[in-house]
Design a protein around this motif. Structure first.
Motif, short mmCIF file in Angstrom:
data_model
loop_
_atom_site.label_atom_id
_atom_site.label_comp_id
_atom_site.label_asym_id
_atom_site.label_seq_id
_atom_site.Cartn_x
_atom_site.Cartn_y
_atom_site.Cartn_z
N SER A 165 0.82 -1.24 0.00
CA SER A 165 0.11 0.12 0.06
C SER A 165 0.90 1.35 -0.11
O SER A 165 0.66 2.03 -0.95
CB SER A 165 -1.09 -0.14 1.11
N PRO A 166 1.81 1.45 0.84
CA PRO A 166 2.75 2.72 0.76
C PRO A 166 3.49 2.71 -0.44
O PRO A 166 3.48 3.94 -0.81
CB PRO A 166 3.52 2.36 2.20
N LEU A 167 3.92 1.65 -0.73
CA LEU A 167 4.58 1.66 -2.33
C LEU A 167 3.80 2.04 -3.32
O LEU A 167 4.11 3.10 -3.99
CB LEU A 167 5.27 0.37 -2.55
N THR A 168 2.31 1.76 -3.23
CA THR A 168 1.45 2.26 -4.47
C THR A 168 1.50 3.72 -4.27
O THR A 168 1.25 4.49 -5.24
CB THR A 168 0.36 1.40 -4.25
N VAL A 169 1.25 4.22 -3.04
CA VAL A 169 1.17 5.44 -2.77
C VAL A 169 2.33 6.47 -3.24
O VAL A 169 2.29 7.38 -4.19
CB VAL A 169 0.84 5.81 -1.53
N ILE A 170 3.40 5.64 -2.90
CA ILE A 170 4.62 6.39 -3.30
C ILE A 170 4.69 6.77 -4.88
O ILE A 170 4.96 7.81 -5.54
CB ILE A 170 5.98 5.80 -2.98
N LEU A 171 4.61 5.44 -5.66
CA LEU A 171 4.63 5.44 -7.10
C LEU A 171 3.55 6.48 -7.65
O LEU A 171 3.75 7.15 -8.61
CB LEU A 171 4.36 4.11 -7.47
N GLY A 172 2.22 6.29 -7.01
CA GLY A 172 1.16 7.23 -7.58
C GLY A 172 1.61 8.74 -7.50
O GLY A 172 1.33 9.33 -8.58
N TYR A 173 2.30 9.13 -6.45
CA TYR A 173 2.58 10.46 -6.13
C TYR A 173 3.59 10.77 -7.18
O TYR A 173 3.78 11.85 -7.74
CB TYR A 173 2.71 10.96 -4.91
N ALA A 174 4.53 10.17 -7.22
CA ALA A 174 5.57 10.28 -8.03
C ALA A 174 5.46 10.46 -9.49
O ALA A 174 5.96 11.43 -10.34
CB ALA A 174 6.79 9.20 -7.79
N ASP A 175 4.50 9.47 -9.98
CA ASP A 175 4.07 9.41 -11.19
C ASP A 175 3.15 10.94 -11.51
O ASP A 175 3.45 11.57 -12.66
CB ASP A 175 3.13 8.22 -11.82
N ALA A 176 2.51 11.19 -10.61
CA ALA A 176 1.54 12.41 -10.81
C ALA A 176 2.46 13.58 -10.86
O ALA A 176 2.30 14.28 -11.62
CB ALA A 176 0.67 12.68 -9.50
N LEU A 177 3.50 13.69 -10.21
CA LEU A 177 4.49 15.03 -10.23
C LEU A 177 5.18 15.12 -11.68
O LEU A 177 5.22 16.01 -12.05
CB LEU A 177 5.53 14.80 -9.16
N ILE A 178 5.63 13.74 -11.87
CA ILE A 178 6.26 13.74 -13.07
C ILE A 178 5.20 14.18 -14.41
O ILE A 178 5.36 14.89 -15.28
CB ILE A 178 6.98 12.48 -13.73
N VAL A 191 15.35 14.11 -12.64
CA VAL A 191 16.25 12.77 -12.44
C VAL A 191 15.89 12.26 -11.09
O VAL A 191 15.87 11.02 -10.94
CB VAL A 191 17.49 13.46 -12.65
N GLN A 192 16.02 12.98 -10.14
CA GLN A 192 15.45 12.44 -8.83
C GLN A 192 14.22 11.65 -8.69
O GLN A 192 14.05 10.81 -8.01
CB GLN A 192 15.76 13.47 -7.60
N LEU A 193 13.37 12.30 -9.12
CA LEU A 193 11.84 11.77 -9.21
C LEU A 193 11.92 10.43 -9.91
O LEU A 193 11.17 9.10 -9.43
CB LEU A 193 10.88 12.72 -9.98
N GLU A 194 12.89 10.23 -11.02
CA GLU A 194 12.69 9.08 -11.83
C GLU A 194 13.61 7.89 -10.92
O GLU A 194 13.05 7.11 -11.11
CB GLU A 194 13.54 9.20 -13.39
N GLY A 195 14.53 8.35 -10.16
CA GLY A 195 15.17 7.59 -9.36
C GLY A 195 14.38 6.94 -8.21
O GLY A 195 14.18 5.80 -8.00
N ILE A 196 13.41 7.94 -7.80
CA ILE A 196 12.33 7.45 -6.75
C ILE A 196 11.35 6.35 -7.23
O ILE A 196 11.12 5.50 -6.63
CB ILE A 196 11.59 8.69 -6.31
N VAL A 197 10.98 6.77 -8.63
CA VAL A 197 10.07 5.56 -9.25
C VAL A 197 10.72 4.26 -9.48
O VAL A 197 10.30 3.38 -9.09
CB VAL A 197 9.53 6.16 -10.75
#
Length: 370
Positions: A165-178, A191-197
């Motif tokens: 669940s928290p991983l899904t949230v992290i990926l969702g917010y990071a994808d939305a930001l990008i 570049v840092q956001l893509e590293g987070i994803v």
């Protein structure tokens, strides 16, 4: 600590014979206790420990040596029993041995004849007790390991499930930001956001692998006759679709059928073949060969490739969870596929192993019951 003397229960309806044995056996390090009546001997056996019963074959009319033997072993199954008999009743003495006696001695006998028989019988008893103790410890150790494995599987399942669940949230917010703000973000931030994803995606793959691994211990086996050649061809076709236009020569030889859980066996072949597809990627002429044979009641299957191979000094790490012999910059993956394959094979009562040379390919073999 002084070791206790072996205690011998002497039973004979001839009082002189009992007295003679009870008088002389202590000189040889034994503690004899004698009886002329079988019931009294059995009562003594119920009261206190005895290591060996030395009984005459012919006792009182209501109980012979065989009946005493059976009653004594019912009280203490770890006893050793020696029958004393006359020359005319050897056939009956043999029957007594079939009923559980360890040996017999012909009357009349000299003490020099009986001492080696007693020593041999007591040595057998010691071995029996040591084996029983070893078996008990093995059972306890096995039970402890099984309990620990169940706890570990439950813990792994819980951790992996709760991380999703928290991983899904992290990926969702990071994808939305990008997606929504990439034009306004500096290049370094992107570049840092893509590293987070990328990191979150890798962690999700790891948790998915952990979930699959933990479920293997809970999933019951549904065994049936499996047409292995057809199953392998299906796995190969799926891998070809996954790897797109890349051309890999896959040769499937004669593969004997086996008895296994079809879905789990397919997972074994898929994981091992996927490993071969992955590690032949640097080759201009990748070749994978699948063969099988019957040997000693086992079906042994082999998947050989001409890929990058590995150093055999690290072979023990191959089938551990999340163990990787190559860096993620060389080959993608989580290091869970071979661990799952090994767990499935072991649950079927088989074994799995590998042979390889650096830069000269690898061969993975595993066995299945017939």
């Amino acid at each position: 600590m002084t070791e206790s003397k072996p205690r011998i229960l002497v039973v004979d309806d001839e009082a002189a014979q009992v007295q003679a044995l009870c008088r002389t056996l202590p000189d040889y390090g034994y503690e004899p206790v004698g009886f002329t009546e079988p019931e009294a001997a059995l009562a003594e056996l119920r009261r206190s420990r005895c290591d060996l019963v030395l009984t005459d074959l012919r006792l009182m009319p209501d109980m012979d040596g065989i009946a005493l033997l059976q009653a004594a072993l019912a009280i203490d199954p770890d006893l050793v029993v020696i029958i004393m008999t006359g020359a005319g009743t050897i056939a009956t003495a043999v029957e007594a041995m079939k009923a559980g006696a360890l040996d017999y001695i012909l009357k009349p006998f000299k003490l020099s004849m009986i001492i080696p028989v007693l020593e041999r019988a007591l040595a057998v008893r010691r071995l029996r007790l040591e084996n029983a103790e070893l078996e008990r410890r093995v059972r306890e150790h096995t039970a402890e390991l099984e309990a620990a494995n169940r706890e570990l599987e439950a813990f792994s399942f819980s951790v992996a499930h709760d991380l999703r669940s928290p991983l899904t949230v992290i990926l969702g917010y990071a994808d939305a930001l990008i997606e929504d703000f990439s034009p306004q973000l500096p290049h370094e931030a992107l570049v840092q956001l893509e590293g987070i994803v990328a990191g979150a995606e890798q962690m999700r793959r790891l948790t998915d692998g952990l979930l699959r691994l933990s479920r293997l211990g809970r999933q019951p086996l549904s065994k049936q006759r499996v047409e292995v050649a057809a199953l392998v061809r299906q796995a190969v076709e799926e891998l070809r679709r996954t790897h797109g236009p890349r051309q890999v020569a896959v040769h499937v030889g004669e593969l004997p059928d086996c008895v296994a859980d079809q879905a789990l066996l397919r997972q074994v072949f898929f994981n091992v073949l996927s490993n071969a597809f992955k590690f032949t990627a640097p080759r201009s002429d990748p070749v994978i060969t699948v063969t099988g044979r019957i040997e000693g009641g086992e079906r042994i299957y082999a998947v050989r490739d001409n890929g990058t191979g590995f150093d055999m000094s690290e072979a023990e790490r191959l089938f551990g969870a999340f163990q990787r012999l190559h860096g993620s910059d060389q080959h993608e993956g989580t290091g869970i596929g071979l661990s799952i394959a090994a767990r499935v094979v072991q649950r079927h009562g088989g074994r799995i192993w590998a042979e390889a040379e650096l830069d000269r390919g690898a061969t993975f073999r595993f066995s299945m019951p017939g």
